[in-house]
Design a protein around this motif. Sequence first.
Motif, mmCIF file in Angstrom:
data_model
loop_
_atom_site.group_PDB
_atom_site.id
_atom_site.type_symbol
_atom_site.label_atom_id
_atom_site.label_comp_id
_atom_site.label_asym_id
_atom_site.label_seq_id
_atom_site.Cartn_x
_atom_site.Cartn_y
_atom_site.Cartn_z
ATOM 1 N N MET A 163 -6.740 41.720 5.607
ATOM 2 C CA MET A 163 -5.601 41.397 4.717
ATOM 3 C C MET A 163 -6.973 40.482 4.129
ATOM 4 O O MET A 163 -8.066 39.907 4.760
ATOM 5 N N ARG A 164 -7.095 40.872 2.635
ATOM 6 C CA ARG A 164 -7.994 40.634 1.419
ATOM 7 C C ARG A 164 -7.572 40.476 0.523
ATOM 8 O O ARG A 164 -6.740 38.719 1.013
ATOM 9 N N LYS A 165 -8.356 38.678 0.069
ATOM 10 C CA LYS A 165 -7.910 37.795 -0.806
ATOM 11 C C LYS A 165 -6.650 38.678 -1.555
ATOM 12 O O LYS A 165 -6.413 39.718 -2.177
ATOM 13 N N GLY A 166 -5.929 37.633 -2.510
ATOM 14 C CA GLY A 166 -4.624 37.582 -2.502
ATOM 15 C C GLY A 166 -3.082 38.495 -1.997
ATOM 16 O O GLY A 166 -2.749 38.929 -2.446
ATOM 17 N N GLY A 167 -3.279 38.743 -0.579
ATOM 18 C CA GLY A 167 -2.794 39.283 -0.082
ATOM 19 C C GLY A 167 -3.051 40.676 0.056
ATOM 20 O O GLY A 167 -1.943 41.313 1.011
ATOM 21 N N SER A 168 -3.641 41.565 -0.924
ATOM 22 C CA SER A 168 -3.237 42.583 -0.944
ATOM 23 C C SER A 168 -4.607 43.600 0.740
ATOM 24 O O SER A 168 -5.363 42.231 0.587
ATOM 25 N N ASN A 169 -3.856 44.285 1.107
ATOM 26 C CA ASN A 169 -4.978 45.400 1.680
ATOM 27 C C ASN A 169 -5.751 46.423 1.511
ATOM 28 O O ASN A 169 -5.065 47.312 0.531
ATOM 29 N N TRP A 170 -7.084 46.510 1.341
ATOM 30 C CA TRP A 170 -7.976 47.818 1.283
ATOM 31 C C TRP A 170 -8.869 47.608 1.916
ATOM 32 O O TRP A 170 -8.904 47.262 2.525
ATOM 33 N N GLN A 204 3.169 56.523 -2.459
ATOM 34 C CA GLN A 204 3.985 55.547 -1.302
ATOM 35 C C GLN A 204 3.496 54.438 -1.451
ATOM 36 O O GLN A 204 1.617 54.658 -1.868
ATOM 37 N N ARG A 205 3.712 53.350 -1.315
ATOM 38 C CA ARG A 205 2.908 52.112 -0.513
ATOM 39 C C ARG A 205 2.514 52.822 0.998
ATOM 40 O O ARG A 205 2.065 53.658 1.350
ATOM 41 N N ARG A 206 0.942 51.908 0.403
ATOM 42 C CA ARG A 206 -0.021 52.500 1.626
ATOM 43 C C ARG A 206 -0.904 54.087 2.059
ATOM 44 O O ARG A 206 -0.769 54.427 2.893
ATOM 45 N N MET A 207 -0.649 54.312 0.994
ATOM 46 C CA MET A 207 -1.849 55.898 0.305
ATOM 47 C C MET A 207 -2.740 55.131 -0.069
ATOM 48 O O MET A 207 -3.783 56.385 0.014
ATOM 49 N N GLY A 208 -3.561 53.960 -0.590
ATOM 50 C CA GLY A 208 -4.874 54.161 -0.474
ATOM 51 C C GLY A 208 -5.248 54.024 -1.814
ATOM 52 O O GLY A 208 -5.709 54.292 -2.483
ATOM 53 N N LYS A 209 -4.032 53.377 -2.962
ATOM 54 C CA LYS A 209 -4.569 53.463 -4.084
ATOM 55 C C LYS A 209 -5.557 52.370 -4.636
ATOM 56 O O LYS A 209 -6.557 53.085 -5.724
ATOM 57 N N ALA A 226 -8.133 47.768 -14.007
ATOM 58 C CA ALA A 226 -7.028 48.296 -13.520
ATOM 59 C C ALA A 226 -6.090 47.139 -12.941
ATOM 60 O O ALA A 226 -6.070 46.225 -12.437
ATOM 61 N N ILE A 227 -5.288 47.824 -13.244
ATOM 62 C CA ILE A 227 -3.572 46.334 -12.488
ATOM 63 C C ILE A 227 -3.574 47.440 -11.413
ATOM 64 O O ILE A 227 -2.612 47.875 -11.387
ATOM 65 N N ASP A 228 -3.130 46.521 -10.403
ATOM 66 C CA ASP A 228 -2.740 46.459 -9.158
ATOM 67 C C ASP A 228 -0.612 45.541 -9.159
ATOM 68 O O ASP A 228 -0.860 45.197 -9.475
ATOM 69 N N GLU A 229 -0.097 46.784 -8.571
ATOM 70 C CA GLU A 229 1.269 46.011 -8.067
ATOM 71 C C GLU A 229 1.744 46.178 -9.208
ATOM 72 O O GLU A 229 2.906 45.371 -9.816
ATOM 73 N N LEU A 230 1.926 46.721 -10.282
ATOM 74 C CA LEU A 230 2.756 46.471 -11.997
ATOM 75 C C LEU A 230 4.379 47.122 -11.071
ATOM 76 O O LEU A 230 5.067 46.517 -11.455
ATOM 77 N N PRO A 231 4.170 48.099 -9.922
ATOM 78 C CA PRO A 231 5.641 47.927 -10.482
ATOM 79 C C PRO A 231 6.668 47.157 -9.414
ATOM 80 O O PRO A 231 7.581 46.315 -9.680
ATOM 81 N N ILE A 232 6.119 45.972 -8.548
ATOM 82 C CA ILE A 232 6.953 45.231 -8.256
ATOM 83 C C ILE A 232 7.343 44.502 -9.940
ATOM 84 O O ILE A 232 8.334 43.454 -9.413
ATOM 85 N N LEU A 233 5.665 43.595 -10.013
ATOM 86 C CA LEU A 233 6.813 43.252 -11.911
ATOM 87 C C LEU A 233 7.681 43.746 -12.459
ATOM 88 O O LEU A 233 8.836 42.937 -13.184
#
Length: 184
Positions: A1-8, A39-44, A152-159
């Motif tokens: 688990m990384r900073k901010g809850g994101s995994n990469w 899809q989620r968890r594909m490595g974007k 880079a803007i991540d998790e835009l669909p959630i917002l």
Amino acid sequence: MRKGGSNWVDGENFFDREKELEALEERAREGSHTLLTAQRRMGKTSLVRELQRRLAETGDFQVVFVDLEAAADPADAIAEIGVQTTPVRAAWDGIMTVIANMVKRAGGRIEELSLADLKVKLRAGIDAGNWPQRGGAIFAALAESGRSVVLAIDELPILLIRLLKDETGRMAPEGKREADAFLS
């Protein structure tokens, strides 16, 4: 688990994506806007973070990564973008001027800020009525920073889902207008 809850993944755990990285780097060098969907968890996120790492190494680009997973509305998103621009020193000076003016109008003074304090103060000065102007000022500061910026803007669909749906989970006309305003 990384900073901010994101995994990469990074380093030796990141592999076999050279073709995608080359295509993305070409688009970044052309100044093209790019949307990655899968899809989620594909490595974007891993792909974008590796691209930004490589671009930053060249010295040709400033890179900013923003995770909007916790953003509840456009004002939260703009505040997060503002906070994450701290590595872009030339832009940061302009953003600090915007923040100082917001706080001054609120009757306070900025003497020293940590990033946690900054997010609270920046968010306090951004609301439903002024987020487009505040966001415009942040983007203008980034544009004038002297080097190209890869944002880079991540998790835009959630917002966007949060904006589009009402409390019952249905699409709401007001939410559609807000999402359209934010995206434009």
